[in-house]
Design an enzyme around this catalytic site. Structure first.
Site, PDB file in Angstrom:
ATOM      1  N   ASP A   7     -14.135  -2.380  33.707  1.00 59.82           N
ATOM      2  CA  ASP A   7     -15.134  -1.436  33.924  1.00 59.82           C
ATOM      3  C   ASP A   7     -16.620  -2.636  34.620  1.00 59.82           C
ATOM      4  O   ASP A   7     -16.921  -3.321  33.601  1.00 59.82           O
ATOM      5  CB  ASP A   7     -15.612  -0.324  32.963  1.00 59.82           C
ATOM      6  CG  ASP A   7     -16.347   0.532  33.475  1.00 59.82           C
ATOM      7  OD1 ASP A   7     -15.942   1.483  34.614  1.00 59.82           O
ATOM      8  OD2 ASP A   7     -17.577   0.952  32.992  1.00 59.82           O
ATOM      9  N   GLU A   9     -20.438  -1.910  35.576  1.00 63.16           N
ATOM     10  CA  GLU A   9     -21.425  -1.122  35.841  1.00 63.16           C
ATOM     11  C   GLU A   9     -22.591  -1.963  37.611  1.00 63.16           C
ATOM     12  O   GLU A   9     -21.666  -3.335  37.331  1.00 63.16           O
ATOM     13  CB  GLU A   9     -22.492  -0.735  35.403  1.00 63.16           C
ATOM     14  CG  GLU A   9     -21.819  -0.190  33.820  1.00 63.16           C
ATOM     15  CD  GLU A   9     -21.632   1.244  34.263  1.00 63.16           C
ATOM     16  OE1 GLU A   9     -21.999   1.382  35.220  1.00 63.16           O
ATOM     17  OE2 GLU A   9     -20.684   2.116  33.402  1.00 63.16           O
ATOM     18  N   GLU A  52     -30.794   5.965  40.630  1.00 62.26           N
ATOM     19  CA  GLU A  52     -29.943   7.185  40.604  1.00 62.26           C
ATOM     20  C   GLU A  52     -28.978   6.466  39.578  1.00 62.26           C
ATOM     21  O   GLU A  52     -28.388   7.006  38.548  1.00 62.26           O
ATOM     22  CB  GLU A  52     -29.363   7.435  41.700  1.00 62.26           C
ATOM     23  CG  GLU A  52     -29.815   8.326  42.318  1.00 62.26           C
ATOM     24  CD  GLU A  52     -31.606   7.559  43.815  1.00 62.26           C
ATOM     25  OE1 GLU A  52     -31.519   6.460  43.219  1.00 62.26           O
ATOM     26  OE2 GLU A  52     -31.811   8.353  44.338  1.00 62.26           O
ATOM     27  N   HIS A  57     -26.556   4.380  33.819  1.00 61.35           N
ATOM     28  CA  HIS A  57     -26.152   3.456  32.324  1.00 61.35           C
ATOM     29  C   HIS A  57     -27.305   3.747  31.727  1.00 61.35           C
ATOM     30  O   HIS A  57     -26.918   2.847  31.198  1.00 61.35           O
ATOM     31  CB  HIS A  57     -25.544   2.723  33.421  1.00 61.35           C
ATOM     32  CG  HIS A  57     -26.103   1.839  34.787  1.00 61.35           C
ATOM     33  ND1 HIS A  57     -27.306   1.411  34.922  1.00 61.35           N
ATOM     34  CD2 HIS A  57     -25.260   1.718  35.930  1.00 61.35           C
ATOM     35  CE1 HIS A  57     -27.386   1.017  36.185  1.00 61.35           C
ATOM     36  NE2 HIS A  57     -26.924   0.767  36.813  1.00 61.35           N
ATOM     37  N   HIS A 153     -22.748   6.114  30.615  1.00 67.26           N
ATOM     38  CA  HIS A 153     -21.607   5.088  30.805  1.00 67.26           C
ATOM     39  C   HIS A 153     -22.512   3.620  30.448  1.00 67.26           C
ATOM     40  O   HIS A 153     -23.227   2.996  30.621  1.00 67.26           O
ATOM     41  CB  HIS A 153     -21.790   5.110  32.234  1.00 67.26           C
ATOM     42  CG  HIS A 153     -21.150   6.318  32.436  1.00 67.26           C
ATOM     43  ND1 HIS A 153     -19.905   6.399  33.335  1.00 67.26           N
ATOM     44  CD2 HIS A 153     -22.048   7.590  33.365  1.00 67.26           C
ATOM     45  CE1 HIS A 153     -19.428   7.929  33.271  1.00 67.26           C
ATOM     46  NE2 HIS A 153     -20.414   8.413  33.176  1.00 67.26           N
ATOM     47  N   ASP A 158     -16.813   1.893  28.342  1.00 71.49           N
ATOM     48  CA  ASP A 158     -15.770   2.618  28.666  1.00 71.49           C
ATOM     49  C   ASP A 158     -14.731   1.722  28.701  1.00 71.49           C
ATOM     50  O   ASP A 158     -13.544   2.355  29.022  1.00 71.49           O
ATOM     51  CB  ASP A 158     -16.237   2.820  30.011  1.00 71.49           C
ATOM     52  CG  ASP A 158     -17.733   4.326  30.236  1.00 71.49           C
ATOM     53  OD1 ASP A 158     -18.055   4.680  29.331  1.00 71.49           O
ATOM     54  OD2 ASP A 158     -18.448   3.612  31.305  1.00 71.49           O
TER      55      ASP A 158
END
Length: 232
Positions: A7, A9, A52, A57, A153, A158
């Site tokens: 995963d 970010e 945003e 995260h 997140h 994750d």
């Protein structure tokens, strides 16, 4: 079989607008068991993280200021994933960002698909559960995976959750926990994981008396229903 559950970010949602990766988290599965070998890094994106994205995260520009650049970690990251099957939820997003980062390097690295297979768990979930919500939170709820510790997140967290989701989604087997400190609280459906190096359990065959008793029971079922599944 080596799989890497991955995963990322990012600073935003579109690499074509100049957005960059700020965190990579990976956990390794070998023969559907967690090995404890994981890869995790925060990255200075050399640009501002949009608010945003921070809301999703929680990773701030100040936190990333002293972190390595992608160019500094690119080779070690590639060595970690090379030759594996990447297991990613909404793979097009993460693979798109990784390939964008590879292409920005002075010594460009070819697309990740040249080094790895890619399995998209979102596509798997949509095929198995059409018309339903199939984001990670929805799948955790559907499969009884405790993700209450997931307030924001995070790439490594994750990935760990996705490993549980993937194993249940693809065959009903949950992963095996190596980390002693982890308990049922973070496991799938309250299941405690066991070391991947643990020897297989012995298979004990029925003795003569037990086999005869079983056959007698089957015969009683045949008389009642005409056929039993063991005869098929």
């Amino acid at each position: 079989m080596r799989q890497v559950v991955l995963d990322t970010e990012t600073t935003g949602i579109n690499p074509q607008l100049g957005h960059r990766i700020i965190e990579i988290g990976c956990v390794e599965l070998i023969d559907r068991k967690l090995t404890g070998n994981h890869y995790h890094v925060y990255i200075n994106p050399e640009r501002v993280v949009e608010q945003e994205a921070i809301d999703v995260h929680g990773i701030t520009n100040e936190f990333l200021a002293d972190k390595p650049l992608f160019a500094d970690i690119a080779q070690e990251f590639l060595e970690y994933i090379k030759g594996s099957e990447l297991v990613i939820h909404n793979a097009a997003f993460d693979v798109g960002f990784i390939n964008y980062e590879f292409n920005l390097l002075v010594n460009k690295i070819p697309p990740v698909e040249n080094y790895c297979g890619v399995l998209d768990t979102l596509a798997m979930a949509r095929e198995k559960h059409p018309g339903q919500k199939n984001n990670l939170d929805a799948l955790c709820k559907r499969y009884g995976i405790n993700n209450s510790h997931r307030e924001l997140h995070g790439a490594l967290l994750d990935s760990e959750i996705l490993a549980d989701v993937y194993l249940l989604l693809s065959g009903g087997q949950t992963s095996l926990l190596l980390d002693k400190e982890k308990t049922d609280e973070g496991g799938a459906g309250g299941i405690r994981r066991l070391p991947g190096t643990r020897k297989p359990l012995p298979v004990l065959a029925a003795n003569t008396e037990e086999a005869a008793s079983h056959e007698k029971y089957l015969e009683s079922l045949r008389k009642k229903s005409g056929q039993v599944i063991w005869d098929l």
